[in-house]
Structure formats: C-alpha cells, structure tokens
Scaffold this motif. Structure first.
Motif, PDB file in Angstrom:
ATOM      1  N   ALA A   1      -6.146  76.863 -12.234  1.00 51.62           N
ATOM      2  CA  ALA A   1      -6.154  76.658 -13.685  1.00 51.62           C
ATOM      3  C   ALA A   1      -4.954  77.323 -14.337  1.00 51.62           C
ATOM      4  CB  ALA A   1      -7.459  77.193 -14.282  1.00 51.62           C
ATOM      5  N   ASP A   2      -4.577  78.491 -13.847  1.00 54.98           N
ATOM      6  CA  ASP A   2      -3.422  79.185 -14.406  1.00 54.98           C
ATOM      7  C   ASP A   2      -2.144  78.387 -14.162  1.00 54.98           C
ATOM      8  OD1 ASP A   2      -2.321  81.545 -15.721  1.00 54.98           O
ATOM      9  OD2 ASP A   2      -1.394  81.989 -13.789  1.00 54.98           O
ATOM     10  N   ALA A   3      -2.002  77.828 -12.968  1.00 55.87           N
ATOM     11  CA  ALA A   3      -0.824  77.016 -12.662  1.00 55.87           C
ATOM     12  C   ALA A   3      -0.779  75.769 -13.555  1.00 55.87           C
ATOM     13  CB  ALA A   3      -0.828  76.608 -11.192  1.00 55.87           C
ATOM     14  N   GLN A   4      -1.941  75.157 -13.786  1.00 55.64           N
ATOM     15  CA  GLN A   4      -2.006  73.979 -14.652  1.00 55.64           C
ATOM     16  C   GLN A   4      -1.639  74.344 -16.091  1.00 55.64           C
ATOM     17  OE1 GLN A   4      -2.160  71.298 -12.536  1.00 55.64           O
ATOM     18  NE2 GLN A   4      -4.032  70.388 -13.379  1.00 55.64           N
ATOM     19  N   LEU A   5      -2.144  75.476 -16.546  1.00 53.69           N
ATOM     20  CA  LEU A   5      -1.850  75.922 -17.903  1.00 53.69           C
ATOM     21  C   LEU A   5      -0.357  76.192 -18.080  1.00 53.69           C
ATOM     22  CD1 LEU A   5      -2.684  76.832 -20.712  1.00 53.69           C
ATOM     23  CD2 LEU A   5      -3.381  79.027 -19.730  1.00 53.69           C
ATOM     24  N   LYS A   6       0.254  76.833 -17.102  1.00 57.27           N
ATOM     25  CA  LYS A   6       1.691  77.100 -17.178  1.00 57.27           C
ATOM     26  C   LYS A   6       2.496  75.807 -17.197  1.00 57.27           C
ATOM     27  CE  LYS A   6       1.487  81.692 -15.071  1.00 57.27           C
ATOM     28  NZ  LYS A   6       1.725  82.506 -13.855  1.00 57.27           N
TER      29      LYS A   6
ATOM     30  N   THR B   1     -12.382  86.861 -21.883  1.00 57.18           N
ATOM     31  CA  THR B   1     -13.571  87.170 -21.108  1.00 57.18           C
ATOM     32  C   THR B   1     -13.168  87.575 -19.697  1.00 57.18           C
ATOM     33  OG1 THR B   1     -13.794  84.821 -20.594  1.00 57.18           O
ATOM     34  CG2 THR B   1     -15.093  85.650 -22.430  1.00 57.18           C
ATOM     35  N   GLU B   2     -14.097  88.140 -18.973  1.00 55.91           N
ATOM     36  CA  GLU B   2     -13.782  88.685 -17.650  1.00 55.91           C
ATOM     37  C   GLU B   2     -13.225  87.629 -16.712  1.00 55.91           C
ATOM     38  OE1 GLU B   2     -15.974  91.114 -14.004  1.00 55.91           O
ATOM     39  OE2 GLU B   2     -17.041  90.710 -15.883  1.00 55.91           O
ATOM     40  N   TRP B   3     -13.808  86.414 -16.757  1.00 50.71           N
ATOM     41  CA  TRP B   3     -13.369  85.381 -15.819  1.00 50.71           C
ATOM     42  C   TRP B   3     -11.937  84.935 -16.098  1.00 50.71           C
ATOM     43  CZ3 TRP B   3     -11.673  80.712 -17.609  1.00 50.71           C
ATOM     44  CH2 TRP B   3     -12.104  80.295 -18.879  1.00 50.71           C
ATOM     45  N   ALA B   4     -11.500  85.084 -17.353  1.00 60.84           N
ATOM     46  CA  ALA B   4     -10.175  84.605 -17.725  1.00 60.84           C
ATOM     47  C   ALA B   4      -9.065  85.589 -17.403  1.00 60.84           C
ATOM     48  CB  ALA B   4     -10.154  84.271 -19.218  1.00 60.84           C
ATOM     49  N   GLY B   5      -9.383  86.686 -16.763  1.00 66.90           N
ATOM     50  CA  GLY B   5      -8.380  87.687 -16.458  1.00 66.90           C
ATOM     51  C   GLY B   5      -7.290  87.213 -15.523  1.00 66.90           C
ATOM     52  N   ARG B   6      -7.518  86.075 -14.855  1.00 72.72           N
ATOM     53  CA  ARG B   6      -6.517  85.529 -13.945  1.00 72.72           C
ATOM     54  C   ARG B   6      -5.523  84.607 -14.657  1.00 72.72           C
ATOM     55  NH1 ARG B   6      -8.284  85.458  -8.575  1.00 72.72           N
ATOM     56  NH2 ARG B   6      -6.274  84.501  -8.129  1.00 72.72           N
ATOM     57  N   LEU B   7      -5.735  84.351 -15.947  1.00 72.15           N
ATOM     58  CA  LEU B   7      -4.891  83.416 -16.670  1.00 72.15           C
ATOM     59  C   LEU B   7      -3.751  84.136 -17.378  1.00 72.15           C
ATOM     60  CD1 LEU B   7      -7.673  81.208 -18.305  1.00 72.15           C
ATOM     61  CD2 LEU B   7      -6.514  80.845 -16.118  1.00 72.15           C
ATOM     62  N   CYS B   8      -2.628  83.445 -17.518  1.00 74.58           N
ATOM     63  CA  CYS B   8      -1.473  84.068 -18.170  1.00 74.58           C
ATOM     64  C   CYS B   8      -1.792  84.470 -19.602  1.00 74.58           C
ATOM     65  CB  CYS B   8      -0.272  83.134 -18.129  1.00 74.58           C
ATOM     66  SG  CYS B   8      -0.483  81.560 -19.022  1.00 74.58           S
ATOM     67  N   LEU B   9      -2.702  83.761 -20.262  1.00 86.39           N
ATOM     68  CA  LEU B   9      -3.038  84.097 -21.641  1.00 86.39           C
ATOM     69  C   LEU B   9      -3.691  85.459 -21.770  1.00 86.39           C
ATOM     70  CD1 LEU B   9      -4.427  80.725 -23.049  1.00 86.39           C
ATOM     71  CD2 LEU B   9      -2.180  81.731 -23.426  1.00 86.39           C
TER      72      LEU B   9
ATOM     73  N   SER C   1       5.177  82.980 -19.891  1.00 86.01           N
ATOM     74  CA  SER C   1       4.946  82.008 -18.824  1.00 86.01           C
ATOM     75  C   SER C   1       6.256  81.314 -18.501  1.00 86.01           C
ATOM     76  CB  SER C   1       3.893  80.973 -19.263  1.00 86.01           C
ATOM     77  OG  SER C   1       3.757  79.951 -18.299  1.00 86.01           O
ATOM     78  N   ASN C   2       6.585  81.266 -17.220  1.00 87.58           N
ATOM     79  CA  ASN C   2       7.798  80.584 -16.761  1.00 87.58           C
ATOM     80  C   ASN C   2       9.044  81.055 -17.510  1.00 87.58           C
ATOM     81  OD1 ASN C   2       6.265  78.876 -14.992  1.00 87.58           O
ATOM     82  ND2 ASN C   2       5.725  77.608 -16.747  1.00 87.58           N
ATOM     83  N   GLY C   3       9.087  82.356 -17.823  1.00 93.11           N
ATOM     84  CA  GLY C   3      10.257  82.919 -18.462  1.00 93.11           C
ATOM     85  C   GLY C   3      10.334  82.713 -19.959  1.00 93.11           C
TER      86      GLY C   3
END
Length: 284
Positions: free
Chosen positions: A179-184, A204-212, A242-244
C-alpha cells in the motif's frame, strides 16, 4: 509512460497472484482500483494521463479502504475460489479512471461519491458537507482526486488487519508495504498541491508503515462549537516526504464521523475546513 491507473491495477494483480498473497485474490474486485469518480473532468484513464502531462491535482483526498464487507468475507472463506476476481479483471480492462459499475440499464458508469455525493445513500450528508467545504476553497472539484490507501475492503479497516495478522505469515506487513508503494506512485503521478487525509489512514497503529505517518505536524487547531458528542472538530497540518518530494498533508476526521448539529456546528466546521485548505494551498 504507462498511465497511473494501469500501473496501480497491474501492481495489484501481480501482488495477489504471488502464492504467499493469494488468499487476497478472491477479495480483490472492481472496488480494489484505487481511484473513484473523475479527475480534470475525465472519466477515462488515458484522458487523465494526458492531462497529467501538463497539470497536477490540487488535492488528493485519501480514504482508508473500500467499504465492502464482501471483500473480507471472500478472504476469510475456507474455500474462496475466485470470488470477486473476475470483477477486478473487468475493471482493469475497462479503461476507466475510477471504479466503474454496471447500472440497472446495463450501462457502465463510474461511481463518483465526491462529485455526486448523493450516490452515497445514507452517508451522503457527510460527503456533501466535505465536498462543499473543498469546493469553497477551490471554486471547483474538477482537479480533486479521491482514492483509497488500501485495496481490500471491509466495513472496518481494523477488522481486515486483525484477520490478516492472524495469518502469521507476514501477510499484513506485506500488504501495508505494498500500500505504501502504491501511495508513493500516486503522489508521484498526481503531484498534488495538498493531501487531505482521514486520520484513520495515517494516524492509527496499522498506518505506521505508510509514508504519511511520518508527516510532521506544523499546525493543530480545534474548531467550535462543540458537537453532539462533546468533542471539537480537529485538524492537523503536516508534511510528508515521498520519492524526494515534500507534500503538505491536512489530517481530518473521516466524513462518516461528522456527527455534529447540522444547522449550527456544520457551517462553522465547513468554514474552518475551507479556510485551512485555502491556507495550505496558498503555501504550496
């Protein structure tokens, strides 16, 4: 260059067909395509792609995941078969920018809850409220993109993550990394001047892996008057990388949580939200 819709859909198809992720395949349907509605007045993916060669989105409005309990039910099934997968294949081949559905008359149309919030049924008042606040800031919603962060549906995103965590094979972590790669990729293609994001999609806790989730807060404000549940409307402005590139992010409550007195609270919240969006855009 491949248009962003085809790129994201191809990545979803590749991800769910890996043996370690295949349990997600029956819960992958037309609703799994990230975008909703239209962008720049265009409903076809190729038309949006051509527009993006010369312009950028003003706002990328992010939700958590599709409100589609059947997706999770198919993932949970002991004998899932193909589930909604044929619907995803039709979606990926149809050439539409957003989720396309077949009407009672057999015609294929895009489902557009942002520009046509009355299609939301019982949830239309909340979406109409948010759409009007953004339109007050922008003058038009034509260059606002609406998308989901996660591709798999449930009535409650926590229920989806809870089930995937039970798999104990790293599936939840792989899905969040995906999901993070898709978002970027979305951010790079749309280059939005502002990301408007529900708190559940990044705080939220689950979103800690996202760039946001790495967005640093620059402004937090409460807006009165107080609503029915005795809580103010809160907004938080931050910035993520994200991506510089850096993107301003306005965190707000999800539209479905706007349980405020319509005649007194909602106008105040709408004005404050419109002002916050206008200020963030003026600095981008």
């Amino acid at each position: 260059m491949t248009n962003i819709v085809n790129k994201l859909n191809a990545a979803i198809a590749d991800f769910v067909q890996h043996p370690e992720n295949r349990v997600l395949l029956p819960g992958t349907g037309g609703y799994s395509t990230p975008f909703r509605g239209s962008l720049f007045g265009c409903t076809r993916a190729d038309d949006v792609h051509r527009e993006l060669e010369n312009r950028r989105a003003s706002i990328l409005l992010l939700g958590s995941n599709p409100n589609c309990p059947g997706s999770l039910e198919n993932i949970q099934s002991a004998n899932p078969g193909v589930g909604d997968w044929p619907d995803f294949e039709r979606q990926a081949a149809c050439g539409y920018y957003g989720h396309a559905v077949e009407g009672d008359d057999g015609e294929i149309r895009t489902w557009d809850p942002l520009h046509h919030p009355t299609s939301m049924g019982s949830g239309q008042n909340s979406w109409l409220f948010l759409a009007r606040a953004m339109q007050e800031s922008l003058g038009s919603l034509e260059d606002v993109a609406l998308a989901n962060v996660l591709s798999w549906g449930s009535s409650d995103v926590d229920a989806l993550l809870k089930h995937l965590n039970r798999q104990q094979n790293g599936l939840a972590d792989r899905m969040l990394s995906f999901a993070d790669a898709q978002l970027k990729a979305m951010l790079e293609a749309l280059s939005p001047r502002l990301v408007v994001c529900s708190k559940s999609a990044a705080r939220t806790e689950w979103a800690g892996r996202l760039c946001l989730s790495s967005a640093r807060s620059t402004d937090v404000r409460d807006v009165g008057p107080v609503g029915l549940e005795g809580r103010p409307f809160e907004m938080e402005l931050g910035e993520c990388a994200s991506n510089g590139s850096a993107y301003p992010v306005l965190f707000i409550n999800h539209p479905s949580s706007y349980r405020y007195i319509r005649k007194t609270d909602r106008p105040a919240v709408a004005r404050a939200l419109a002002t916050a969006i206008a200020e963030a855009l003026s600095e981008s």
